[in-house]
Design an enzyme around this catalytic site. Structure first.
Site, PDB file in Angstrom:
ATOM      1  N   SER A  15      23.010  -1.431  55.605  1.00 26.64           N
ATOM      2  CA  SER A  15      23.932  -0.627  56.383  1.00 26.64           C
ATOM      3  C   SER A  15      23.582  -0.749  57.871  1.00 26.64           C
ATOM      4  O   SER A  15      23.629  -1.841  58.416  1.00 26.64           O
ATOM      5  CB  SER A  15      23.925   0.822  55.891  1.00 26.64           C
ATOM      6  OG  SER A  15      25.016   1.534  56.418  1.00 26.64           O
ATOM      7  N   ASP A 102      33.223  -2.111  49.209  1.00 24.35           N
ATOM      8  CA  ASP A 102      32.600  -1.236  50.204  1.00 24.35           C
ATOM      9  C   ASP A 102      33.688  -0.616  51.075  1.00 24.35           C
ATOM     10  O   ASP A 102      34.423  -1.321  51.756  1.00 24.35           O
ATOM     11  CB  ASP A 102      31.642  -2.067  51.059  1.00 24.35           C
ATOM     12  CG  ASP A 102      30.743  -1.229  51.943  1.00 24.35           C
ATOM     13  OD1 ASP A 102      31.091  -0.071  52.247  1.00 24.35           O
ATOM     14  OD2 ASP A 102      29.690  -1.751  52.358  1.00 24.35           O
ATOM     15  N   HIS A 134      29.127   0.215  48.827  1.00 22.42           N
ATOM     16  CA  HIS A 134      28.190   0.183  49.950  1.00 22.42           C
ATOM     17  C   HIS A 134      26.732   0.241  49.500  1.00 22.42           C
ATOM     18  O   HIS A 134      25.843  -0.102  50.262  1.00 22.42           O
ATOM     19  CB  HIS A 134      28.491   1.340  50.912  1.00 22.42           C
ATOM     20  CG  HIS A 134      27.810   1.204  52.236  1.00 22.42           C
ATOM     21  ND1 HIS A 134      27.997   0.127  53.071  1.00 22.42           N
ATOM     22  CD2 HIS A 134      26.929   2.008  52.879  1.00 22.42           C
ATOM     23  CE1 HIS A 134      27.285   0.273  54.165  1.00 22.42           C
ATOM     24  NE2 HIS A 134      26.614   1.405  54.077  1.00 22.42           N
TER      25      HIS A 134
END
Length: 172
Positions: A15, A102, A134
């Site tokens: 991320s 995602d 994600h």
């Protein structure tokens, strides 16, 4: 000094950490031997513009933190801080892994970075996982990501990597 061999240090993150890994590879291209971005944003302006409508509650926080792509000056600064804008500077191998489902950091963030790196003739490997979001909450996703990452890092910085695992057939 003397703790690690500087030619065998990789940068890796998920991320925001994936974003930071790509920033490290592109803006300090000689520091790391290679890098891995897992679900990392590559273009801050389009990241925010692609948020789902139900995230508008938190949008002001994102504008404070990363900038408001609707404001020309902010957008210019966001572009300068986006790895996508600096793909041509990358010198060392990158592995980009992204979940096709995602919704936080959409897969086009990864696809556009991979395309830019390939157009620039830069060393990049890409793994898109069809049914992953994600995170890597499902064991098969974790296995696929970690095996690809382990093999990539073994080629890049050396060391050991696992051999065949019977669960590989299920995870890939």
């Amino acid at each position: 000094g003397g703790i690690a061999d500087p030619s065998r240090i990789a940068v890796m993150g998920w991320s925001y950490g994936g974003y930071a890994a790509l920033v490290g590879l592109s803006l300090t291209p000689e520091v790391f031997a290679c890098g891995v971005s897992l679900g990392g944003p590559t273009d801050l302006a389009t990241l925010i513009e692609s948020f789902p409508p139900y995230w508008t509650v938190d949008l002001s926080m994102w504008h404070d933190y990363a900038g408001n792509p609707g404001v020309a000056e902010d957008r210019k600064e966001m572009t300068l801080r986006s790895p996508l804008s600096h793909a041509q500077m990358l010198q060392r191998p990158a592995l980009i892994v992204h979940g096709a489902k995602d919704v936080r950091v959409r897969i086009d963030q990864a696809e556009r970075m991979v395309d830019a790196l390939r157009r620039a003739g830069k060393p990049v490997e890409y793994l898109a996982i069809e049914d992953m979001g994600h995170g890597m909450g499902w064991w098969a996703h974790r296995l696929a990501v970690l095996r690809k990452t382990e093999d990539f890092l073994q080629r890049c910085v050396g060391g050991r990597a696992s051999r065949f695992d019977p669960f590989d057939a299920v995870a890939w």
